[in-house]
Scaffold this active site. Sequence first.
Site, short mmCIF file in Angstrom:
data_model
loop_
_atom_site.label_atom_id
_atom_site.label_comp_id
_atom_site.label_asym_id
_atom_site.label_seq_id
_atom_site.Cartn_x
_atom_site.Cartn_y
_atom_site.Cartn_z
N LYS A 196 16.91 13.34 -4.01
CA LYS A 196 16.44 13.03 -5.37
C LYS A 196 15.58 14.16 -5.91
O LYS A 196 15.74 14.61 -7.05
CB LYS A 196 15.64 11.73 -5.37
CG LYS A 196 15.03 11.38 -6.74
CD LYS A 196 14.08 10.21 -6.67
CE LYS A 196 12.67 10.59 -6.31
NZ LYS A 196 11.93 11.23 -7.42
N ASN A 197 14.64 14.63 -5.09
CA ASN A 197 13.67 15.61 -5.58
C ASN A 197 14.28 16.99 -5.83
O ASN A 197 13.67 17.81 -6.51
CB ASN A 197 12.47 15.69 -4.63
CG ASN A 197 11.61 14.45 -4.67
OD1 ASN A 197 11.63 13.71 -5.65
ND2 ASN A 197 10.86 14.20 -3.62
N ARG B 286 9.09 11.34 -14.47
CA ARG B 286 8.21 12.49 -14.54
C ARG B 286 8.99 13.80 -14.51
O ARG B 286 8.60 14.79 -15.12
CB ARG B 286 7.21 12.45 -13.38
CG ARG B 286 6.22 13.62 -13.44
CD ARG B 286 4.98 13.34 -12.66
NE ARG B 286 4.07 14.46 -12.73
CZ ARG B 286 3.20 14.68 -13.71
NH1 ARG B 286 3.16 13.85 -14.71
NH2 ARG B 286 2.39 15.72 -13.69
N CYS C 188 6.10 7.35 -11.94
CA CYS C 188 5.29 6.35 -11.25
C CYS C 188 3.80 6.59 -11.50
O CYS C 188 3.35 7.74 -11.55
CB CYS C 188 5.56 6.42 -9.74
SG CYS C 188 7.19 5.83 -9.24
N ARG D 226 -1.74 12.99 -12.68
CA ARG D 226 -0.70 13.98 -12.39
C ARG D 226 -0.60 14.96 -13.56
O ARG D 226 0.40 15.03 -14.26
CB ARG D 226 0.64 13.27 -12.15
CG ARG D 226 0.56 12.19 -11.12
CD ARG D 226 1.83 11.38 -11.01
NE ARG D 226 2.83 12.00 -10.19
CZ ARG D 226 4.05 11.52 -9.99
NH1 ARG D 226 4.42 10.41 -10.56
NH2 ARG D 226 4.92 12.16 -9.24
N PRO D 227 -1.66 15.72 -13.79
CA PRO D 227 -1.63 16.65 -14.93
C PRO D 227 -0.62 17.75 -14.71
O PRO D 227 -0.26 18.08 -13.57
CB PRO D 227 -3.06 17.21 -14.95
CG PRO D 227 -3.53 17.07 -13.53
CD PRO D 227 -2.89 15.83 -13.01
N ILE D 228 -0.16 18.33 -15.83
CA ILE D 228 0.79 19.44 -15.73
C ILE D 228 0.12 20.75 -16.13
O ILE D 228 0.78 21.67 -16.58
CB ILE D 228 2.06 19.18 -16.56
CG1 ILE D 228 1.73 18.99 -18.05
CG2 ILE D 228 2.81 17.97 -16.02
CD1 ILE D 228 2.97 18.97 -18.92
N ASP E 62 5.29 11.06 0.33
CA ASP E 62 6.34 10.11 -0.04
C ASP E 62 6.75 9.19 1.11
O ASP E 62 7.43 8.19 0.89
CB ASP E 62 7.58 10.84 -0.56
CG ASP E 62 7.41 11.32 -1.99
OD1 ASP E 62 6.37 11.00 -2.61
OD2 ASP E 62 8.30 12.02 -2.51
N ILE F 161 -2.97 13.62 -1.29
CA ILE F 161 -2.17 14.15 -2.40
C ILE F 161 -2.40 13.35 -3.68
O ILE F 161 -2.74 13.92 -4.72
CB ILE F 161 -0.67 14.16 -2.04
CG1 ILE F 161 -0.43 14.86 -0.69
CG2 ILE F 161 0.13 14.85 -3.15
CD1 ILE F 161 -0.84 16.32 -0.64
N ARG G 273 15.53 3.66 -8.69
CA ARG G 273 15.53 4.99 -9.28
C ARG G 273 15.42 6.10 -8.23
O ARG G 273 15.58 7.27 -8.56
CB ARG G 273 14.40 5.16 -10.30
CG ARG G 273 13.01 4.87 -9.85
CD ARG G 273 11.99 5.26 -10.91
NE ARG G 273 11.79 6.69 -10.91
CZ ARG G 273 10.76 7.31 -10.35
NH1 ARG G 273 9.83 6.61 -9.75
NH2 ARG G 273 10.67 8.62 -10.37
#
Length: 417
Positions: free
Chosen positions: A22-23, A92, A116, A121-123, A304, A326, A396
Amino acid sequence: MKALKIQGGKKLNGTIRISGAKNSSVALIPAAILSDDSVVICNVPEITDTDALSDILDYLGADVKRASESIIIDSKSVINKKITVELSKKLRASYYFMGALLGRFKHVEMSFPGGCSIGSRPINLHLKGFEALGAKITEKDDYYIVDAEELRGANIYLDIASVGATINIMLAAVKAKGITIIDNAAKEPEIVNVATFLNNMGAKISGAGTSEIRITGVNKLSGCFHEVIPDRIEAGTYAIIAALCGQKIKIDNIIPEHLEALTSKFKDMSVNIEIGSDYFLISEKDNYKSTNIKTLVFPGFPTDLQQPFTVLLTQANGKSIVEETIWENRFMHIDELNKMGANIKVNGTKAIIIGKTSLHSEEVIATDLRAGAALVCAALISQGTTIIKNAEHILRGYEDIVGKLTDVGAKIEIIEI
């Protein structure tokens, strides 16, 4: 709302074949925009996250075809339109369209991405990288506008070895003029997979999988054929399930080297595991030893897998400690597990698990993808029938989880509530 209905106490036996990662897939699909020709990506999992990204490609005007496990993307007719909140909020990973569209058009407008709720979770690292390449960032009405007259290579140091930022900067930099160096880059296998895809299209990227990635900009990227690596998180989740209730389970189509942090902990706990060239053979046992884990960036223990692994620790004798470094909100599964009979206390970034405890069926809620996976693990070993609400989170990220578990003897179905 979808829910999973699981009758616990069944012993599982057979083979589970692992799907594409998925990632990786969620970065590869947006990356296809950078090509001037058609690309074929095979081993793409059929999950709602990849469907959502395909919807964004459709919206932008790409020609997208799904063929079995492959996706064929022709981006020649893409129009650089504002990506709406309705599209971006679904996951995301929609933020990878920032790097891809910036790399191709030098301009992108999109809403803040969804995903999620597992913590802040800043970008900002992504945006810092884009600015270093020469882009100007404007925020307006919850939209980001990223614009550059020209992208030029730069030396970019990441304060945190972020997977998302590393990939997004790669996407923006492949067509920039000159050389870009990403220092303190994330090392995850998915990054190597994305870099290989870009190189197959004609990019010049070296160092992926190390802390320094070097990108020499090119003018054109062409079509290619590319294969997604096996999903190490899916593999790890099913390996944990096998350790919990598997008479003899084969986890097939894996890269064992990607899961060494997990298998090391399995050995500490005395899990029955045989590691082959591309498979695990795992059987449950009664007396697991307690152990401690601390989540870290790759090659450390994956965040994860922290939530599913916590369920295994409830079946170990004694006290185990899980430290999450994390994401700050990645213990939302704990209350649900305690409802099912677990003995877990949270103290800041640590969860203390006292085992062994018997779990019982309950009506529980999947608060996020991996919390949902943990609840599936718990339900499979619980007495009675468990209902897991918000199953959309689970669907998902895990391709055909119901079919795969049913094939090895689980009693599981999707219901509407």
